[in-house]
Structure formats: structure tokens, C-alpha cells
Design a protein around this motif. Structure first.
Motif, PDB file in Angstrom:
ATOM      1  N   ARG A 109       0.830  -1.203   0.000  1.00 50.42           N
ATOM      2  CA  ARG A 109       0.000   0.000   0.000  1.00 50.42           C
ATOM      3  C   ARG A 109       0.868   1.258   0.000  1.00 50.42           C
ATOM      4  NH1 ARG A 109      -3.281  -3.096   3.562  1.00 50.42           N
ATOM      5  NH2 ARG A 109      -2.217  -2.171   5.379  1.00 50.42           N
ATOM      6  N   GLN A 110       1.949   1.214   0.810  1.00 56.82           N
ATOM      7  CA  GLN A 110       2.848   2.372   0.863  1.00 56.82           C
ATOM      8  C   GLN A 110       3.547   2.588  -0.476  1.00 56.82           C
ATOM      9  OE1 GLN A 110       5.581   2.209   4.104  1.00 56.82           O
ATOM     10  NE2 GLN A 110       6.582   4.149   3.599  1.00 56.82           N
ATOM     11  N   LEU A 111       3.930   1.475  -1.154  1.00 55.29           N
ATOM     12  CA  LEU A 111       4.591   1.602  -2.452  1.00 55.29           C
ATOM     13  C   LEU A 111       3.645   2.173  -3.508  1.00 55.29           C
ATOM     14  CD1 LEU A 111       7.059   1.101  -4.218  1.00 55.29           C
ATOM     15  CD2 LEU A 111       6.246  -1.242  -4.579  1.00 55.29           C
ATOM     16  N   ALA A 112       2.337   1.762  -3.441  1.00 56.92           N
ATOM     17  CA  ALA A 112       1.368   2.304  -4.398  1.00 56.92           C
ATOM     18  C   ALA A 112       1.148   3.791  -4.174  1.00 56.92           C
ATOM     19  CB  ALA A 112       0.035   1.537  -4.279  1.00 56.92           C
ATOM     20  N   ALA A 113       1.172   4.207  -2.889  1.00 62.43           N
ATOM     21  CA  ALA A 113       0.967   5.625  -2.589  1.00 62.43           C
ATOM     22  C   ALA A 113       2.223   6.455  -2.821  1.00 62.43           C
ATOM     23  CB  ALA A 113       0.486   5.784  -1.151  1.00 62.43           C
ATOM     24  N   GLU A 114       3.392   5.841  -2.638  1.00 62.70           N
ATOM     25  CA  GLU A 114       4.671   6.564  -2.787  1.00 62.70           C
ATOM     26  C   GLU A 114       5.597   5.752  -3.673  1.00 62.70           C
ATOM     27  OE1 GLU A 114       6.314   7.469   1.002  1.00 62.70           O
ATOM     28  OE2 GLU A 114       4.396   8.005   1.891  1.00 62.70           O
ATOM     29  N   PRO A 115       5.452   5.856  -4.984  1.00 65.82           N
ATOM     30  CA  PRO A 115       6.313   5.074  -5.873  1.00 65.82           C
ATOM     31  C   PRO A 115       7.804   5.386  -5.697  1.00 65.82           C
ATOM     32  CG  PRO A 115       4.421   5.978  -7.058  1.00 65.82           C
ATOM     33  CD  PRO A 115       4.422   6.621  -5.716  1.00 65.82           C
ATOM     34  N   GLU A 116       8.110   6.612  -5.324  1.00 66.20           N
ATOM     35  CA  GLU A 116       9.522   6.947  -5.163  1.00 66.20           C
ATOM     36  C   GLU A 116      10.180   6.199  -4.004  1.00 66.20           C
ATOM     37  OE1 GLU A 116       6.996   9.883  -2.880  1.00 66.20           O
ATOM     38  OE2 GLU A 116       7.016   8.981  -4.878  1.00 66.20           O
ATOM     39  N   ALA A 117       9.379   5.634  -3.107  1.00 63.19           N
ATOM     40  CA  ALA A 117       9.927   4.851  -1.993  1.00 63.19           C
ATOM     41  C   ALA A 117      10.299   3.440  -2.393  1.00 63.19           C
ATOM     42  CB  ALA A 117       8.934   4.816  -0.841  1.00 63.19           C
ATOM     43  N   GLY A 118      10.136   3.121  -3.695  1.00 62.20           N
ATOM     44  CA  GLY A 118      10.473   1.782  -4.146  1.00 62.20           C
ATOM     45  C   GLY A 118      11.938   1.432  -4.003  1.00 62.20           C
ATOM     46  N   VAL A 119      12.789   2.451  -3.868  1.00 56.53           N
ATOM     47  CA  VAL A 119      14.224   2.199  -3.727  1.00 56.53           C
ATOM     48  C   VAL A 119      14.485   1.314  -2.518  1.00 56.53           C
ATOM     49  CG1 VAL A 119      16.473   3.288  -3.382  1.00 56.53           C
ATOM     50  CG2 VAL A 119      14.787   4.351  -4.882  1.00 56.53           C
ATOM     51  N   TRP A 120      13.808   1.570  -1.428  1.00 56.61           N
ATOM     52  CA  TRP A 120      14.038   0.761  -0.239  1.00 56.61           C
ATOM     53  C   TRP A 120      12.888  -0.181   0.080  1.00 56.61           C
ATOM     54  CZ3 TRP A 120      10.717   1.321   3.932  1.00 56.61           C
ATOM     55  CH2 TRP A 120       9.878   2.455   3.918  1.00 56.61           C
ATOM     56  N   LEU A 121      11.670   0.099  -0.498  1.00 59.11           N
ATOM     57  CA  LEU A 121      10.554  -0.790  -0.228  1.00 59.11           C
ATOM     58  C   LEU A 121      10.609  -2.063  -1.072  1.00 59.11           C
ATOM     59  CD1 LEU A 121       7.478   1.603   0.164  1.00 59.11           C
ATOM     60  CD2 LEU A 121       8.464   0.102   1.900  1.00 59.11           C
ATOM     61  N   SER A 122      11.055  -1.955  -2.315  1.00 54.56           N
ATOM     62  CA  SER A 122      11.060  -3.123  -3.196  1.00 54.56           C
ATOM     63  C   SER A 122      11.894  -4.267  -2.635  1.00 54.56           C
ATOM     64  CB  SER A 122      11.558  -2.721  -4.592  1.00 54.56           C
ATOM     65  OG  SER A 122      10.652  -1.809  -5.192  1.00 54.56           O
ATOM     66  N   PRO A 123      13.127  -4.009  -2.128  1.00 50.19           N
ATOM     67  CA  PRO A 123      13.882  -5.122  -1.529  1.00 50.19           C
ATOM     68  C   PRO A 123      13.164  -5.746  -0.339  1.00 50.19           C
ATOM     69  CG  PRO A 123      15.333  -3.275  -1.994  1.00 50.19           C
ATOM     70  CD  PRO A 123      13.937  -2.783  -2.210  1.00 50.19           C
ATOM     71  N   LEU A 124      12.491  -4.912   0.476  1.00 47.60           N
ATOM     72  CA  LEU A 124      11.768  -5.467   1.624  1.00 47.60           C
ATOM     73  C   LEU A 124      10.602  -6.328   1.171  1.00 47.60           C
ATOM     74  CD1 LEU A 124      11.671  -2.419   4.089  1.00 47.60           C
ATOM     75  CD2 LEU A 124      13.007  -4.510   4.311  1.00 47.60           C
ATOM     76  N   ILE A 125       9.870  -5.851   0.151  1.00 46.06           N
ATOM     77  CA  ILE A 125       8.727  -6.621  -0.343  1.00 46.06           C
ATOM     78  C   ILE A 125       9.188  -7.955  -0.913  1.00 46.06           C
ATOM     79  CG2 ILE A 125       6.932  -6.655  -2.108  1.00 46.06           C
ATOM     80  CD1 ILE A 125       6.649  -3.627  -1.661  1.00 46.06           C
ATOM     81  N   ALA A 126      10.304  -7.926  -1.699  1.00 48.17           N
ATOM     82  CA  ALA A 126      10.809  -9.169  -2.276  1.00 48.17           C
ATOM     83  C   ALA A 126      11.241 -10.143  -1.190  1.00 48.17           C
ATOM     84  CB  ALA A 126      11.973  -8.862  -3.214  1.00 48.17           C
ATOM     85  N   LYS A 127      11.855  -9.618  -0.156  1.00 45.24           N
ATOM     86  CA  LYS A 127      12.300 -10.476   0.939  1.00 45.24           C
ATOM     87  C   LYS A 127      11.116 -11.105   1.658  1.00 45.24           C
ATOM     88  CE  LYS A 127      15.221 -10.416   5.056  1.00 45.24           C
ATOM     89  NZ  LYS A 127      16.089  -9.573   5.929  1.00 45.24           N
TER      90      LYS A 127
END
Length: 250
Positions: free
Chosen positions: A206-224
Motif C-alpha cells: 500500500r505504501q509503495l502504491a501511494a509513494e512510488p519513489e519509496a520503491g528504492v528501499w521498499l522493493s527489496p523489503l517486499i521481495a524479501k
């Protein structure tokens, strides 16, 4: 320090070899243990520390000079030695009493041609000054040894039950005066529920959908977390999956 060999003290202004080893360790900031602070060493250190502030009486200087007069070619007679001693006291009287010892007298006579003659007050002062400085240098370390021994002998401070109760009473009175509620010792602390892996994964998405620019640090957490969820999903029993077609064909 580990173990320092024990020797008997030697007479004169010098500390014994045993104490000298301890003084060198103290001057070099080597840690000293209680085992190193033996009663014999501490007693000698105490005497050495006191010797650095004691001046010699006139009689001691006279006796030293009378013996020196017998060792030089132009030494004064007994009457002159008394008067010369009074002059020596005026120049050398501030030196520690321990410098007036056989070793310093012997050292004067071992100076070659310069040691054959009766010294002038200034010459004698210059001769004795290095010994006096060494005595004071050793006395400073000896005073440190005595201080360490006194600190080691002091019992460690302990807090009694009565003192703890008094402090608790003072704290209770202070809380009451300030209007703070009394803490309940038997009240259980609420346990805060921790979010599960699936809840955290949903929140990150939900946070990534609202803040795409946070994907730099959210994407690794989501994948993990997705990999962790995949590991936790129970797998189908191998035997059932293999035997299913056979059972259906029958």
C-alpha cells in the motif's frame, strides 16, 4: 604486575631492589595488584616517602664530613670540620638527610683527581644534588605505592537494606508530592501485538502504491517478505501428487 622477586632492604638512601622494581612499575603505569603490595614493600615505601622531606641534622653532616676529611689530601682537622660543617649546612642543608650516606662519600673520592681534595660548599652541593633528585623521584613513586595500599585496604562500600528502604520512602514521598501515581508492582504490562509477515507485506505494498519513489528501499523489503511467505506455504505431499493421475485412471 605478576610476581616481583623479594629481596631484603639494603641500608642507605637507595630503595631495595625489591621496592625498586615496584617503583619502576608504578612510574611506568603498569597495573599493580594487591599481591604486589606486600607489607614489607609498603613499609619500606612509607619510610622512603618520609625520607624525602627530612633534612639532616648538623651532627649528621659533621660526622659525614669528618669521615670525608680522612679520605682527602687536604681535609680539615676536627675543629675546622665543625666550622666547615656549619657552612655546608647553609648551602646543602635543604637536601634530604638520606644523601649523607657512605655511598655519596665514596662517590666523591672516586672522581679521580677532582675527588682527592676537600670540596667547597658549591662543589659538594653539585655532587649531592643528583642523589637528592633521585631520592625525591623515588619518593614520589613510593608515595603512590602507599596510596594504592591504603585504597586496597579500604572496605568496599555496601548499601544496607535499611538504606534502600529509606531511599524508597523518599522516592514515594516525592512522587506523592508531585502528584504522580504510585506504580503497581503486580500489574501485568500489556503485550503489544506484533504484525505478521502478511500484514507487513500488505502495508508495504500500500505504501509503495501511494509513494512510488519509496520503491528504492521498499522493493527489496517486499521481495524479501514475499520469499519468506513462499517458504512458509505448506507444500503438497509428494506421494499424493505423483499418485493422483494413477488413481484417476483406475
Amino acid at each position: 604486575m605478576n610476581a616481583i622477586a623479594t629481596y631484603q632492604p639494603t641500608p642507605g638512601y637507595k630503595p631495595s631492589p625489591d621496592l625498586s622494581a615496584l617503583l619502576d612499575a608504578v612510574r611506568s603505569s603498569v597495573p599493580v595488584t594487591r599481591r604486589d603490595l606486600t607489607p614489607q614493600r609498603v613499609a619500606e615505601a612509607r619510610a622512603l616517602a618520609a625520607a624525602s622531606v627530612q633534612s639532616a641534622a648538623t651532627e649528621v653532616i659533621v660526622a659525614w664530613l669528618k669521615k670525608l676529611a680522612l679520605l682527602v689530601v687536604n681535609g680539615p682537622d676536627a675543629g675546622r670540620a665543625q666550622r666547615q660543617a656549619e657552612a655546608m649546612v647553609e648551602i646543602c642543608g635543604d637536601l634530604p638527610a638520606a644523601v649523607w650516606c657512605p655511598e655519596t662519600r665514596k662517590a666523591w673520592c672516586q672522581r679521580g683527581d677532582n675527588g682527592k681534595f676537600w670540596p667547597a660548599p658549591a662543589e659538594l652541593y653539585a655532587h649531592l644534588l643528583p642523589y637528592a633528585e633521585r631520592i625525591k623521584w623515588d619518593a614520589m613513586a613510593a608515595h603512590r605505592v602507599v596510596t594504592l595500599a591504603e585504597q586496597a585496604a579500604k572496605p568496599r562500600a555496601t548499601v544496607s537494606a535499611e538504606e534502600r528502604a529509606a531511599v524508597a520512602a523518599q522516592m514515594a514521598a516525592w512522587r506523592k508530592r508531585m502528584g504522580h501515581p504510585e506504580p503497581r508492582q503486580d500489574a501485568p504490562q500489556p503485550v503489544q501485538p506484533q504484525p505478521g509477515v502478511s500484514e507487513r507485506l500488505a502495508e508495504y505494498r500500500r505504501q509503495l502504491a501511494a509513494e512510488p519513489e519509496a520503491g528504492v528501499w521498499l522493493s527489496p523489503l517486499i521481495a524479501k517478505l514475499e520469499a519468506q511467505v513462499g517458504r512458509n506455504v505448506p507444500k503438497e505431499p509428494r506421494g499424493l501428487s505423483e499418485n493422483a493421475p494413477k488413481e484417476l485412471s483406475r
